[in-house]
Design a protein around this motif. Structure first.
Motif, PDB file in Angstrom:
ATOM      1  N   VAL A 166      -1.526 -11.707  -3.714  1.00  0.00           N
ATOM      2  CA  VAL A 166       0.162 -11.536  -5.019  1.00  0.00           C
ATOM      3  C   VAL A 166       0.654 -10.228  -4.261  1.00  0.00           C
ATOM      4  N   ILE A 167      -0.295  -9.402  -3.232  1.00  0.00           N
ATOM      5  CA  ILE A 167      -0.123  -8.378  -2.477  1.00  0.00           C
ATOM      6  C   ILE A 167       0.373  -8.466  -1.276  1.00  0.00           C
ATOM      7  N   CYS A 168      -0.243  -9.485  -0.461  1.00  0.00           N
ATOM      8  CA  CYS A 168      -0.287  -9.731   0.986  1.00  0.00           C
ATOM      9  C   CYS A 168       1.524 -10.040   1.395  1.00  0.00           C
ATOM     10  N   PRO A 169       2.188 -10.984   0.029  1.00  0.00           N
ATOM     11  CA  PRO A 169       3.903 -12.223   0.572  1.00  0.00           C
ATOM     12  C   PRO A 169       4.551 -10.841   0.270  1.00  0.00           C
ATOM     13  N   VAL A 170       4.390  -9.651  -0.540  1.00  0.00           N
ATOM     14  CA  VAL A 170       4.953  -8.241  -1.164  1.00  0.00           C
ATOM     15  C   VAL A 170       5.121  -7.699   0.701  1.00  0.00           C
ATOM     16  N   GLY A 171       3.666  -7.443   0.860  1.00  0.00           N
ATOM     17  CA  GLY A 171       3.382  -6.505   2.008  1.00  0.00           C
ATOM     18  C   GLY A 171       4.330  -7.107   3.327  1.00  0.00           C
ATOM     19  N   LYS A 172       4.089  -8.268   3.751  1.00  0.00           N
ATOM     20  CA  LYS A 172       5.330  -9.130   4.727  1.00  0.00           C
ATOM     21  C   LYS A 172       6.533  -9.384   4.856  1.00  0.00           C
ATOM     22  N   LYS A 173       7.281  -8.585   3.661  1.00  0.00           N
ATOM     23  CA  LYS A 173       8.919  -9.467   3.178  1.00  0.00           C
ATOM     24  C   LYS A 173       8.619  -7.493   3.164  1.00  0.00           C
ATOM     25  N   ILE A 174       7.998  -6.320   2.879  1.00  0.00           N
ATOM     26  CA  ILE A 174       8.774  -5.324   3.454  1.00  0.00           C
ATOM     27  C   ILE A 174       9.046  -4.957   4.787  1.00  0.00           C
TER      28      ILE A 174
END
Ligand code: TYM
Length: 333
Positions: free
Chosen positions: A286-294
């Motif tokens: 859940v979190i890693c894709p968000v971090g990459k997008k940021i």
């Protein structure tokens, strides 16, 4: 779309967004934008109640905006802007400084926690911070405010201010806004101490999962997270006596969209290492894709600035109308 409902919420640009911000607030922000009109604000005026290096503040405003977009907010559906760009926030906050009572502010636990023993040295802004928060919400006549449980008392103060303003000026200008607090996980706790909330200001990086953490960071932090020496309890009553274990299970339950009972069925009697492996897996998913997008969004700062500029324009149009009504009620010419 519910036309009678208007959602407002804010996030301070004071550093990395973390799992508490995501589960307590941002996830809810995203769900709401498909149901009703929403306004989401990067609250930079609140950030400066504690000194911020101007360069860091600029970056953090953009990074928080990137965090909004990366978690799924859509600037075509929601208004996304930064607070200081709409002067009505500061103007209404001043009026509310004259409506709110000193006794009300003296009861605010967050001020006591943040100011600590150095109360005399805290900025005046930190003390009247909740009045500005009330101004954020009421400037748009918002009816619903999605927040984590830590903001509940501030929301109660906002309701008191709205009520007192309406009574004092004998006009029904402001709605009495409702907090929207997640039922399952309203307070994500520190990974090092299950009695303290997960927070940007905790000195230990190991106390929180940041949205920009890599898979390795997540595995390391969850491995080090405090749990318990005995095996996982088989019922909620026993689990509630172990705050660190309860926190890990709550996070796992929310991210994997399983009820607490379902999770307990899966993990009861097992070692904490089993739960920690499962939790790391779902966090990475859940979190890693968000971090990459940021990180990707931060490559194009002019795009983020454009998002804020367009949002500011829309927010200003709403605010101008409401501030006129307030000024008239107060008796300003
Ligand atoms: P801030 O920037 O501290 O946090 C942003 C949002 O994240 C939630 N949150 C948490 N939720 C669950 N567990 C945690 N450990 C956790 N940590 C943070 C917060 O509750 C918040 O919803 N005063 C606000 C910002 C604000 C605001 C507003 C909010 C300014 N004006 C108007 C709503 C409406 C704050 O400092 O949030």
């Amino acid at each position: 779309m519910d036309k009678n409902k208007l959602v407002f919420s804010g996030v301070q640009p004071t550093g990395n967004l973390h799992l508490g911000n995501y589960l307590g607030a941002l996830k809810n922000f995203v769900a709401l934008q498909d149901q009703t009109k929403c306004i989401y604000c990067v609250v930079d005026l609140h950030a400066i109640t504690v000194f911020q290096d101007p360069k860091d503040l600029k970056n953090n405003i953009l990074e928080t905006t990137a965090g909004f977009l990366a978690t799924g907010l859509d600037n075509k559906k929601s208004i996304i802007f930064n607070q200081s760009a709409v002067s009505g926030h500061a103007e209404l906050a001043w009026i509310f400084n004259c409506v709110a009572r000193v006794g009300w502010l003296n009861r605010m636990t967050q001020f006591k926690e943040k100011a600590g023993k150095e109360k005399e040295k805290a900025s005046v802004g930190l003390y009247i911070y909740p009045n500005l928060m009330a101004a954020d919400i009421l400037l748009y006549k918002a009816t619903h405010v999605p927040v984590g449980a830590d903001q509940k008392q501030h929301l109660e103060l906002c309701r008191d201010i709205a009520q007192k303003f309406n009574n004092d000026f004998k006009k029904n200008i402001f709605p009495i806004p409702e907090p929207l607090i997640q039922k399952n996980i309203s307070r994500v706790m520190s990974l090092r101490d299950g009695t303290k909330k997960m927070s940007k200001s905790d000195e230990s990086d190991y106390s929180r999962i940041d949205l920009k953490d890599t898979a390795d960071d997540i595995i390391k932090k969850i491995k080090k997270a405090k749990s318990d020496t005995s095996s996982i309890p088989d019922n909620l009553k026993d689990l509630e006596k172990k705050p660190e274990a309860l926190n890990l299970i709550n996070i796992y339950s929310d991210l994997s969209e399983m009820s607490l009972e379902q999770v307990l069925n899966e993990v009861r009697g097992k070692d904490y290492s089993y739960l920690k492996n499962k939790l790391s897996e779902v966090l990475i998913e859940v979190i890693c894709p968000v971090g990459k997008k940021i990180k990707n969004l931060l490559e194009d700062k002019s795009y983020l600035e454009k998002v804020l500029r367009e949002g500011t324009e829309k927010a200003r149009n709403l605010a101008v109308h409401n501030i006129k009504e307030v000024r008239n009620a107060v008796g300003f010419i």
